[in-house]
Motif scaffolding. Structure first.
Motif, PDB file in Angstrom:
ATOM      1  N   ASP A  43       0.827  -1.215   0.000  1.00  0.00           N
ATOM      2  CA  ASP A  43       0.000   0.000   0.000  1.00  0.00           C
ATOM      3  C   ASP A  43       0.860   1.264   0.000  1.00  0.00           C
ATOM      4  O   ASP A  43       2.098   1.188   0.053  1.00  0.00           O
ATOM      5  CB  ASP A  43      -1.009  -0.028   1.157  1.00  0.00           C
ATOM      6  N   ALA A  44       0.193   2.412  -0.052  1.00  0.00           N
ATOM      7  CA  ALA A  44       0.902   3.686  -0.189  1.00  0.00           C
ATOM      8  C   ALA A  44       1.799   3.961   1.016  1.00  0.00           C
ATOM      9  O   ALA A  44       2.809   4.664   0.899  1.00  0.00           O
ATOM     10  CB  ALA A  44      -0.099   4.818  -0.378  1.00  0.00           C
ATOM     11  N   ALA A  45       1.459   3.397   2.171  1.00  0.00           N
ATOM     12  CA  ALA A  45       2.277   3.595   3.372  1.00  0.00           C
ATOM     13  C   ALA A  45       3.483   2.648   3.400  1.00  0.00           C
ATOM     14  O   ALA A  45       4.277   2.686   4.334  1.00  0.00           O
ATOM     15  CB  ALA A  45       1.417   3.382   4.615  1.00  0.00           C
ATOM     16  N   GLY A  46       3.612   1.799   2.360  1.00  0.00           N
ATOM     17  CA  GLY A  46       4.761   0.898   2.281  1.00  0.00           C
ATOM     18  C   GLY A  46       4.549  -0.423   2.994  1.00  0.00           C
ATOM     19  O   GLY A  46       5.466  -1.235   3.108  1.00  0.00           O
ATOM     20  N   GLN A  47       3.325  -0.659   3.452  1.00  0.00           N
ATOM     21  CA  GLN A  47       3.047  -1.925   4.142  1.00  0.00           C
ATOM     22  C   GLN A  47       2.773  -3.031   3.109  1.00  0.00           C
ATOM     23  O   GLN A  47       1.975  -2.828   2.189  1.00  0.00           O
ATOM     24  CB  GLN A  47       1.830  -1.750   5.047  1.00  0.00           C
ATOM     25  N   THR A  48       3.436  -4.163   3.257  1.00  0.00           N
ATOM     26  CA  THR A  48       3.234  -5.273   2.332  1.00  0.00           C
ATOM     27  C   THR A  48       2.029  -6.095   2.762  1.00  0.00           C
ATOM     28  O   THR A  48       2.004  -6.645   3.856  1.00  0.00           O
ATOM     29  CB  THR A  48       4.500  -6.154   2.283  1.00  0.00           C
ATOM     30  N   LEU A  49       1.020  -6.157   1.878  1.00  0.00           N
ATOM     31  CA  LEU A  49      -0.229  -6.836   2.209  1.00  0.00           C
ATOM     32  C   LEU A  49      -0.263  -8.259   1.663  1.00  0.00           C
ATOM     33  O   LEU A  49      -1.024  -9.100   2.141  1.00  0.00           O
ATOM     34  CB  LEU A  49      -1.416  -6.046   1.653  1.00  0.00           C
ATOM     35  N   ALA A  50       0.525  -8.524   0.639  1.00  0.00           N
ATOM     36  CA  ALA A  50       0.606  -9.879   0.082  1.00  0.00           C
ATOM     37  C   ALA A  50       1.918 -10.006  -0.672  1.00  0.00           C
ATOM     38  O   ALA A  50       2.442  -9.017  -1.193  1.00  0.00           O
ATOM     39  CB  ALA A  50      -0.570 -10.147  -0.859  1.00  0.00           C
ATOM     40  N   GLY A  51       2.426 -11.243  -0.742  1.00  0.00           N
ATOM     41  CA  GLY A  51       3.716 -11.465  -1.379  1.00  0.00           C
ATOM     42  C   GLY A  51       4.839 -11.022  -0.451  1.00  0.00           C
ATOM     43  O   GLY A  51       4.597 -10.609   0.686  1.00  0.00           O
ATOM     44  N   ARG A  52       6.050 -11.098  -0.939  1.00  0.00           N
ATOM     45  CA  ARG A  52       7.197 -10.727  -0.112  1.00  0.00           C
ATOM     46  C   ARG A  52       8.163  -9.834  -0.871  1.00  0.00           C
ATOM     47  O   ARG A  52       8.213  -8.638  -0.642  1.00  0.00           O
ATOM     48  CB  ARG A  52       7.912 -11.986   0.386  1.00  0.00           C
ATOM     49  N   THR A  53       8.896 -10.423  -1.790  1.00  0.00           N
ATOM     50  CA  THR A  53       9.953  -9.654  -2.449  1.00  0.00           C
ATOM     51  C   THR A  53       9.821  -9.663  -3.970  1.00  0.00           C
ATOM     52  O   THR A  53      10.716  -9.192  -4.658  1.00  0.00           O
ATOM     53  CB  THR A  53      11.334 -10.223  -2.076  1.00  0.00           C
ATOM     54  N   GLY A  62      -4.394  -2.108  -5.206  1.00  0.00           N
ATOM     55  CA  GLY A  62      -5.476  -1.293  -5.774  1.00  0.00           C
ATOM     56  C   GLY A  62      -5.820  -1.633  -7.214  1.00  0.00           C
ATOM     57  O   GLY A  62      -6.514  -0.874  -7.879  1.00  0.00           O
ATOM     58  N   ILE A  63      -5.331  -2.774  -7.717  1.00  0.00           N
ATOM     59  CA  ILE A  63      -5.472  -3.070  -9.140  1.00  0.00           C
ATOM     60  C   ILE A  63      -6.937  -3.306  -9.556  1.00  0.00           C
ATOM     61  O   ILE A  63      -7.333  -2.949 -10.666  1.00  0.00           O
ATOM     62  CB  ILE A  63      -4.578  -4.299  -9.499  1.00  0.00           C
ATOM     63  N   ALA A  64      -7.741  -3.876  -8.662  1.00  0.00           N
ATOM     64  CA  ALA A  64      -9.115  -4.239  -9.029  1.00  0.00           C
ATOM     65  C   ALA A  64      -9.932  -2.988  -9.364  1.00  0.00           C
ATOM     66  O   ALA A  64     -10.084  -2.091  -8.539  1.00  0.00           O
ATOM     67  CB  ALA A  64      -9.775  -5.021  -7.896  1.00  0.00           C
ATOM     68  N   GLY A  65     -10.415  -2.932 -10.582  1.00  0.00           N
ATOM     69  CA  GLY A  65     -11.254  -1.822 -11.025  1.00  0.00           C
ATOM     70  C   GLY A  65     -10.489  -0.573 -11.440  1.00  0.00           C
ATOM     71  O   GLY A  65     -11.091   0.437 -11.792  1.00  0.00           O
ATOM     72  N   GLN A  66      -9.148  -0.641 -11.409  1.00  0.00           N
ATOM     73  CA  GLN A  66      -8.355   0.562 -11.697  1.00  0.00           C
ATOM     74  C   GLN A  66      -7.740   0.542 -13.103  1.00  0.00           C
ATOM     75  O   GLN A  66      -7.627  -0.506 -13.715  1.00  0.00           O
ATOM     76  CB  GLN A  66      -7.216   0.657 -10.684  1.00  0.00           C
ATOM     77  N   PRO A  67      -7.307   1.712 -13.572  1.00  0.00           N
ATOM     78  CA  PRO A  67      -6.632   1.749 -14.875  1.00  0.00           C
ATOM     79  C   PRO A  67      -5.332   0.930 -14.844  1.00  0.00           C
ATOM     80  O   PRO A  67      -4.679   0.856 -13.806  1.00  0.00           O
ATOM     81  CB  PRO A  67      -6.299   3.234 -15.073  1.00  0.00           C
ATOM     82  N   ALA A  68      -4.975   0.344 -15.968  1.00  0.00           N
ATOM     83  CA  ALA A  68      -3.732  -0.431 -16.091  1.00  0.00           C
ATOM     84  C   ALA A  68      -2.519   0.491 -16.045  1.00  0.00           C
ATOM     85  O   ALA A  68      -2.613   1.690 -16.330  1.00  0.00           O
ATOM     86  CB  ALA A  68      -3.745  -1.202 -17.403  1.00  0.00           C
ATOM     87  N   GLY A  69      -1.390  -0.090 -15.675  1.00  0.00           N
ATOM     88  CA  GLY A  69      -0.114   0.605 -15.810  1.00  0.00           C
ATOM     89  C   GLY A  69       0.108   1.752 -14.850  1.00  0.00           C
ATOM     90  O   GLY A  69       0.729   2.755 -15.202  1.00  0.00           O
ATOM     91  N   ASP A 131     -11.113 -15.792  -8.235  1.00  0.00           N
ATOM     92  CA  ASP A 131     -10.744 -15.769  -6.812  1.00  0.00           C
ATOM     93  C   ASP A 131      -9.632 -14.747  -6.564  1.00  0.00           C
ATOM     94  O   ASP A 131      -9.641 -14.033  -5.556  1.00  0.00           O
ATOM     95  CB  ASP A 131     -10.264 -17.154  -6.352  1.00  0.00           C
ATOM     96  N   LEU A 132      -8.691 -14.674  -7.487  1.00  0.00           N
ATOM     97  CA  LEU A 132      -7.602 -13.702  -7.343  1.00  0.00           C
ATOM     98  C   LEU A 132      -8.157 -12.277  -7.383  1.00  0.00           C
ATOM     99  O   LEU A 132      -7.715 -11.408  -6.622  1.00  0.00           O
ATOM    100  CB  LEU A 132      -6.570 -13.889  -8.468  1.00  0.00           C
ATOM    101  N   TYR A 133      -9.111 -12.050  -8.276  1.00  0.00           N
ATOM    102  CA  TYR A 133      -9.701 -10.710  -8.362  1.00  0.00           C
ATOM    103  C   TYR A 133     -10.367 -10.350  -7.035  1.00  0.00           C
ATOM    104  O   TYR A 133     -10.187  -9.247  -6.510  1.00  0.00           O
ATOM    105  CB  TYR A 133     -10.710 -10.653  -9.510  1.00  0.00           C
ATOM    106  N   ALA A 134     -11.140 -11.302  -6.476  1.00  0.00           N
ATOM    107  CA  ALA A 134     -11.821 -11.054  -5.191  1.00  0.00           C
ATOM    108  C   ALA A 134     -10.796 -10.772  -4.097  1.00  0.00           C
ATOM    109  O   ALA A 134     -10.975  -9.864  -3.270  1.00  0.00           O
ATOM    110  CB  ALA A 134     -12.680 -12.255  -4.812  1.00  0.00           C
ATOM    111  N   PHE A 135      -9.707 -11.526  -4.113  1.00  0.00           N
ATOM    112  CA  PHE A 135      -8.670 -11.322  -3.097  1.00  0.00           C
ATOM    113  C   PHE A 135      -8.036  -9.932  -3.229  1.00  0.00           C
ATOM    114  O   PHE A 135      -7.937  -9.185  -2.255  1.00  0.00           O
ATOM    115  CB  PHE A 135      -7.589 -12.408  -3.232  1.00  0.00           C
ATOM    116  N   LEU A 136      -7.637  -9.570  -4.455  1.00  0.00           N
ATOM    117  CA  LEU A 136      -6.978  -8.266  -4.639  1.00  0.00           C
ATOM    118  C   LEU A 136      -7.944  -7.125  -4.324  1.00  0.00           C
ATOM    119  O   LEU A 136      -7.546  -6.119  -3.734  1.00  0.00           O
ATOM    120  CB  LEU A 136      -6.411  -8.160  -6.058  1.00  0.00           C
ATOM    121  N   ALA A 137      -9.218  -7.299  -4.675  1.00  0.00           N
ATOM    122  CA  ALA A 137     -10.218  -6.263  -4.361  1.00  0.00           C
ATOM    123  C   ALA A 137     -10.368  -6.112  -2.845  1.00  0.00           C
ATOM    124  O   ALA A 137     -10.595  -5.011  -2.339  1.00  0.00           O
ATOM    125  CB  ALA A 137     -11.559  -6.600  -5.006  1.00  0.00           C
ATOM    126  N   SER A 138     -10.208  -7.210  -2.113  1.00  0.00           N
ATOM    127  CA  SER A 138     -10.378  -7.155  -0.652  1.00  0.00           C
ATOM    128  C   SER A 138      -9.239  -6.411   0.027  1.00  0.00           C
ATOM    129  O   SER A 138      -9.346  -6.033   1.191  1.00  0.00           O
ATOM    130  CB  SER A 138     -10.495  -8.572  -0.075  1.00  0.00           C
TER     131      SER A 138
END
Ligand code: HEC
Length: 140
Positions: A43-53, A62-69, A131-138
């Protein structure tokens, strides 16, 4: 958090079939197995919400529903940049189609038969992509 609890509670009461909450937790496991090697969700505060490196691909926050790139720190390929300039939005349908075949999706979206994606990965099941879309949207 409160909103997620409320959704879970509502589904519990209604006894709804495959729930968004279930899909999102499936999506979390699929993300770890298939996406985390190349992507983080930070996220914008630099907190990692999923994945690692994972750095090969852009941050997917924020990818769900947002413009690409939109990851300013990532150097996108020409095909994805062209699609973004054409107004590509990652709504659920586009997201699923892209995950099923990134090259094919960019070719049909841009109309450029030579377009290529830098993403060398395909999700085999539509249900996994959903399922991935639902996860990223959450995580928004
Ligand atoms: C082998 C590495 C790799 C894997 C695995 C991978 N990706 Fe990617 N992904 C990339 C790269 C590289 C790009 C940049 C594509 C470009 O610029 O053409 C990308 C781009 C994307 C984009 C477009 C992002 C934007 O900012 O517009 C999405 C959405 C995406 N990936 C989702 C996923 C999901 C979900 C998974 C798990 C199923 C996944 N990717 C697995 C490497 C990967």
């Amino acid at each position: 958090m409160i909103r997620k609890l409320a959704i879970g509670f509502a589904l519990l009461i209604s006894g709804a079939g495959p729930s968004l909450a279930q899909d999102a937790s499936e999506g979390a496991a699929i993300f770890d197995a298939q996406c985390a090697a190349c992507h983080v969700v930070r996220d914008a505060a630099g907190q990692t919400l999923a994945g690692r490196t994972g750095r090969l691909g852009p941050n997917l926050f924020g990818i769900a529903g947002q413009p690409a790139g939109q990851d300013a720190e990532y150097r996108y390929g020409a095909g994805l940049k062209a699609a973004a300039e054409d107004g590509l939005l990652w709504d659920e349908a586009n997201f699923i189609a892209y995950l099923e075949d990134p090259n094919d999706f960019l070719r049909s979206y841009t109309g450029d038969r030579g377009a290529r994606s830098k993403m060398a990965w395909q999700v085999r099941l539509k249900s996994e992509a959903a399922d991935l879309y639902a996860f990223l949207a959450s995580l928004d």
